[in-house]
Design an enzyme around this catalytic site. Structure first.
Site, PDB file in Angstrom:
ATOM      1  N   HIS A  34      26.042  62.935  20.370  1.00 23.25           N
ATOM      2  CA  HIS A  34      26.757  62.276  21.464  1.00 23.25           C
ATOM      3  C   HIS A  34      26.098  62.667  22.796  1.00 23.25           C
ATOM      4  CE1 HIS A  34      30.376  60.348  23.132  1.00 23.25           C
ATOM      5  NE2 HIS A  34      30.367  61.304  24.046  1.00 23.25           N
ATOM      6  N   ASP A  36      26.246  62.283  26.778  1.00 25.83           N
ATOM      7  CA  ASP A  36      27.130  61.937  27.885  1.00 25.83           C
ATOM      8  C   ASP A  36      26.333  61.700  29.160  1.00 25.83           C
ATOM      9  OD1 ASP A  36      29.869  62.088  26.842  1.00 25.83           O
ATOM     10  OD2 ASP A  36      29.340  64.160  26.383  1.00 25.83           O
ATOM     11  N   MET A  38      26.352  60.674  32.993  1.00 24.80           N
ATOM     12  CA  MET A  38      27.287  60.644  34.133  1.00 24.80           C
ATOM     13  C   MET A  38      26.532  60.422  35.429  1.00 24.80           C
ATOM     14  SD  MET A  38      29.544  63.924  33.098  1.00 24.80           S
ATOM     15  CE  MET A  38      30.391  64.003  31.523  1.00 24.80           C
ATOM     16  N   HIS A  67      27.004  57.583  25.553  1.00 29.06           N
ATOM     17  CA  HIS A  67      28.279  57.298  26.218  1.00 29.06           C
ATOM     18  C   HIS A  67      28.016  57.185  27.722  1.00 29.06           C
ATOM     19  CE1 HIS A  67      32.519  59.110  27.276  1.00 29.06           C
ATOM     20  NE2 HIS A  67      32.392  57.857  27.682  1.00 29.06           N
ATOM     21  N   MET A  69      28.968  56.881  31.294  1.00 28.60           N
ATOM     22  CA  MET A  69      30.042  57.034  32.281  1.00 28.60           C
ATOM     23  C   MET A  69      29.423  56.748  33.645  1.00 28.60           C
ATOM     24  SD  MET A  69      31.700  60.420  30.592  1.00 28.60           S
ATOM     25  CE  MET A  69      30.241  60.689  29.599  1.00 28.60           C
ATOM     26  N   ASP A 177      37.006  61.372  21.723  1.00 29.29           N
ATOM     27  CA  ASP A 177      36.135  62.223  22.536  1.00 29.29           C
ATOM     28  C   ASP A 177      36.940  62.981  23.587  1.00 29.29           C
ATOM     29  OD1 ASP A 177      34.064  63.289  24.044  1.00 29.29           O
ATOM     30  OD2 ASP A 177      33.369  61.366  24.826  1.00 29.29           O
TER      31      ASP A 177
HETATM   32  C1  DX5 Z   1      33.748  64.084  28.757  1.00 33.47           C
HETATM   33  C2  DX5 Z   1      32.680  63.736  27.737  1.00 33.47           C
HETATM   34  C3  DX5 Z   1      32.857  64.430  26.443  1.00 33.47           C
HETATM   35  C4  DX5 Z   1      32.772  65.918  26.507  1.00 33.47           C
HETATM   36  C5  DX5 Z   1      33.324  66.516  25.254  1.00 33.47           C
HETATM   37  O1  DX5 Z   1      33.532  63.304  29.879  1.00 33.47           O
HETATM   38  O2  DX5 Z   1      32.675  62.355  27.490  1.00 33.47           O
HETATM   39  O3  DX5 Z   1      31.951  63.913  25.485  1.00 33.47           O
HETATM   40  O4  DX5 Z   1      31.459  66.370  26.687  1.00 33.47           O
HETATM   41  O5  DX5 Z   1      33.374  67.893  25.425  1.00 33.47           O
HETATM   42  P1  DX5 Z   1      34.543  68.766  24.814  1.00 33.47           P
HETATM   43  O6  DX5 Z   1      34.474  68.588  23.325  1.00 33.47           O
HETATM   44  O7  DX5 Z   1      34.178  70.163  25.245  1.00 33.47           O
HETATM   45  O8  DX5 Z   1      35.825  68.280  25.391  1.00 33.47           O
HETATM   46 ZN    ZN Z   2      31.519  61.593  25.767  1.00 37.36          ZN
END
Ligand code: DX5
Ligand code: ZN
Length: 218
Positions: A34, A36, A38, A67, A69, A177
Site C-alpha cells: 500500500h 500512500d 499525499m 492510494h 490522497m 485502511d
Molecule cells: C492514512 C493512510 C494509511 C495509513 C495506515 O492516511 O491512508 O494507509 O498509512 O497506517 P496505520 O495502519 O498506522 O493507521
Molecule cells: Zn492509505
C-alpha cells in the site's frame, strides 16, 4: 469467500531505506504493498510521488496499491501508471463529479482502479461507480497520518459496501485502511473487508512475518 490480502503501508517504513524495507516486507509475506501518496493539500501531510514509486518498483514484484490522497488526481494518474502502480485508488472527496471519469481514465491506462471514501462519507456515493471498480477502499481513519485510532462507526459501512459489491455479481476487493490492529482486524473481516492495510501495526512489530501471518489468520 474472498482471499484475505495483507497490505502493509510503506508510510510507516524507514524512508532512508525504502527499497530495503519494501524487499523485506515482501519477503515477510505481504500480498499487496500500500503506497500512500499525499500532496499537503487534500491532506495535511506530504509523502512521496511517482519518481519514488518508479525507483522502488524494482525491489518487489508484489501488487502496488497506490492510494492517492491528492487534489486533481486526473492530472497525475498517468504518471503513477507509468511508475508501475498496479491499482490506483482516488477519493470521492477529491474527485467530486469527476470520480467516474477519473476511474475510467485509470482503467484506460491499463491499471486497476478503485474509489475511496472517508469515514464520514456515505456508502451511497459509491453506487454510480461501483461497477467500474476493481476495489473499493473504506477509510477507517481520516486520511493524512499513520498510527491513528480505528474509527468503529466505519464497520456498518463495511457491511453496506459488501452488500453493494454482492449485488454487482463482480469480484471487487473491499479494502479497509487506518488503525488496523490485531484487536480489530477480525471485526473488519467479519464485516466483509478482504484487503487489510496495516502501517504502524506491521512496521512497529518486532517480527513482521509473524504479524502479517497473524493479521491474515486471526
Ligand atoms: C492514512 C493512510 C494509511 C495509513 C495506515 O492516511 O491512508 O494507509 O498509512 O497506517 P496505520 O495502519 O498506522 O493507521
Ligand atoms: Zn492509505
Amino acid at each position: 469467500m474472498k482471499k484475505i490480502k495483507i497490505a502493509p503501508s510503506m508510510l510507516s517504513a524507514d524512508f532512508s531505506r525504502l527499497g530495503e524495507d519494501l524487499k523485506m516486507i515482501t519477503e515477510c509475506g505481504a500480498d499487496v504493498i500500500h503506497l500512500d501518496v499525499m500532496d499537503g493539500n487534500f491532506v495535511k501531510n506530504l509523502s512521496f510521488g511517482p519518481n519514488v514509486i518508479k525507483d522502488i518498483r524494482k525491489c518487489s514484484n508484489a501488487v502496488f496499491d497506490t492510494h492517492l490522497m491528492i487534489l486533481n488526481p486526473w492530472n497525475y494518474v498517468e504518471r503513477f501508471a507509468n511508475a508501475g502502480a498496479d491499482i490506483i485508488t482516488v477519493h470521492h472527496e477529491a474527485c467530486g463529479d469527476k470520480l467516474k471519469d477519473t476511474l475510467k481514465q485509470i482503467k484506460d491506462l491499463g491499471v486497476k482502479c478503485g474509489a475511496v471514501i472517508n469515514p464520514d462519507t456515505p456508502v451511497k456515493v459509491l453506487e454510480p461507480v461501483i461497477d467500474m471498480c476493481d476495489m473499493v477502499l473504506l477509510m477507517s481513519v481520516f486520511p493524512g497520518f499513520g498510527g491513528q485510532k480505528f474509527i468503529e462507526y466505519v464497520l456498518p459501512k463495511v457491511e453496506q459496501t459488501a452488500e453493494l459489491i454482492l449485488k454487482t455479481g463482480k469480484e471487487i476487493d473491499l479494502e479497509i485502511d487506518g488503525g488496523i490492529t490485531l484487536e480489530n482486524v477480525k471485526s473488519c473481516k467479519d464485516a466483509g473487508a478482504n484487503v487489510i492495510v496495516a502501517g504502524s501495526t506491521v512496521f512497529n512489530a518486532p517480527d513482521r512475518k509473524l504479524i502479517i501471518e497473524q493479521l491474515r489468520n486471526i
